[in-house]
Design an enzyme around this catalytic site. Structure first.
Site, short mmCIF file in Angstrom:
data_model
loop_
_atom_site.label_atom_id
_atom_site.label_comp_id
_atom_site.label_asym_id
_atom_site.label_seq_id
_atom_site.Cartn_x
_atom_site.Cartn_y
_atom_site.Cartn_z
CE1 TYR A 32 -4.24 0.92 -0.60
CE2 TYR A 32 -3.57 2.79 0.73
CZ TYR A 32 -4.44 2.20 -0.15
OH TYR A 32 -5.53 2.91 -0.61
N GLY A 36 6.40 8.12 0.55
CA GLY A 36 7.49 7.79 1.48
C GLY A 36 8.23 6.55 1.00
CG HIS A 37 6.33 2.69 1.02
ND1 HIS A 37 4.98 2.91 1.20
CD2 HIS A 37 6.73 1.95 2.08
CE1 HIS A 37 4.59 2.33 2.31
NE2 HIS A 37 5.61 1.74 2.87
CD GLN A 153 10.43 -1.18 11.13
OE1 GLN A 153 9.48 -1.88 11.42
NE2 GLN A 153 10.49 -0.56 9.96
NE ARG A 187 -1.17 0.08 11.24
CZ ARG A 187 0.00 -0.58 11.40
NH1 ARG A 187 1.14 0.07 11.30
NH2 ARG A 187 0.02 -1.87 11.64
O1 PAF Z 1 8.25 -0.89 8.26
C1 PAF Z 1 7.59 -1.81 7.74
O2 PAF Z 1 6.83 -1.61 6.77
C2 PAF Z 1 7.72 -3.21 8.28
O3 PAF Z 1 7.87 -3.20 9.67
C3 PAF Z 1 8.86 -4.01 7.62
C4 PAF Z 1 10.20 -3.40 7.90
C5 PAF Z 1 8.62 -4.07 6.12
C6 PAF Z 1 8.85 -5.44 8.15
O4 PAF Z 1 7.66 -6.09 7.90
#
Ligand code: PAF
Length: 289
Positions: A32, A36-37, A153, A187
């Site tokens: 999704y 940013g991605h 993370q 989200r």
């Molecule tokens: O940041 C995310 O989207 C998730 O935590 C990741 C790093 C892809 C692991 O499922």
């Protein structure tokens, strides 16, 4: 862009790439995709010869009461977005490919996985560490790019890489924001227009605190209280936590030192949607007092 579903195919391709003396950058995602991605993929393009983006909604990082089932998914849209930024491969496995029947190995991390986000989501980081390690092994990447939005993370992944001697470089890319300052997140799709508008207070609160720090504020509790009181100006927001800590290890200090890099971390609920955001800054060197 080639779509790869099988681990054995991805590993064979990675070996071929390496045998040609080329490098691989991986961008792990849960799909999704948003700007940013795409910014991570663009950065990955500059870091290696071949870019592999992965899309896998990892059940092991969601608690039973969380949004695994309703997490947004749109493969065709994601695929064309990745083509637009020239990802070479999309690794897109089924759940059974990653966790086949009889799957038995798990990761348990201590330290920074237990605080803040880890307190609110106790099993989350072990699930992230597990899938990230598997994706590193599957893509055989030389470098991996993660977004700063999930600040804790990124530290957990760096710790994992250090502790398990994984031969990969971790690059953290800046947060990409909507026009109103809301950090981009898959989200955000859950938010109503009103909630989306209200959620801009998160960025305003971070900026407010940053301004106070730039004018000489170094006391943790005061910085936190600036963020909290700004957030409270929107009654619909329920604060989960606000923490200001040292950026490299998430340690608390009553007063931060000049030159120290700190991070302000926010988690809050906007209706049924849990949002996280953060901002890093350096405590100014010049003496104000
Ligand atoms: O940041 C995310 O989207 C998730 O935590 C990741 C790093 C892809 C692991 O499922």
């Amino acid at each position: 862009m080639k779509v790869i579903n099988k681990i054995s195919d991805m590993q064979r391709i990675a070996c071929e790439v390496h045998s040609q003396g080329k490098t691989i950058a991986v961008v792990p995602t849960m799909g999704y995709l948003h700007e940013g991605h795409l910014s991570l993929v663009r950065i990955a393009r500059d870091l290696a010869d071949i870019v592999v983006t992965t899309i896998f909604v990892n059940p092991k990082q969601f608690a039973p009461n969380e949004d695994f089932e309703r997490y947004p998914r749109d493969f065709e849209r994601d695929k064309s977005l990745l083509e637009s930024v020239n990802s070479d491969y999309l690794f897109y496995p089924e759940i059974n490919e990653i966790y086949p029947t009889g799957y038995s190995t798990f990761i348990q991390m201590q330290g920074i996985t237990k605080i803040f986000e880890g307190e609110s989501r106790p099993t989350h980081f072990d699930g992230v560490a597990l899938v990230v390690l598997k994706l590193f092994n599957i893509t055989k990447a030389d470098v991996a790019v993660f977004g700063q939005k999930d600040f804790q993370q990124t530290l957990v992944i760096k710790q994992l890489v250090k502790d398990l001697n994984i031969d990969i470089k971790i690059v953290v890319a800046p947060i990409v924001r909507e026009a109103n300052g809301l950090a981009m997140s898959s989200r955000n799709r859950y938010l109503s227009d009103k909630e989306r508008e209200n959620a801009s207070i998160i960025f305003i609160a971070l900026e407010e605190a940053k301004r106070a720090i730039a004018s000489g504020e170094r006391r943790r509790k005061i910085i936190n209280s600036i963020i909290i009181s700004t957030l409270r100006s929107v009654p619909e927001i329920k604060i989960d936590y606000v923490h200001t800590v040292k950026a490299h290890n998430l340690e608390l200090a009553d007063e931060f030192l000049p030159g120290e890099e700190i991070v302000m971390l926010i988690a809050c609920w906007m209706g049924r949607t849990r949002l996280i955001d953060n901002s890093t800054t350096k405590i100014p060197i010049n003496e104000f007092h």
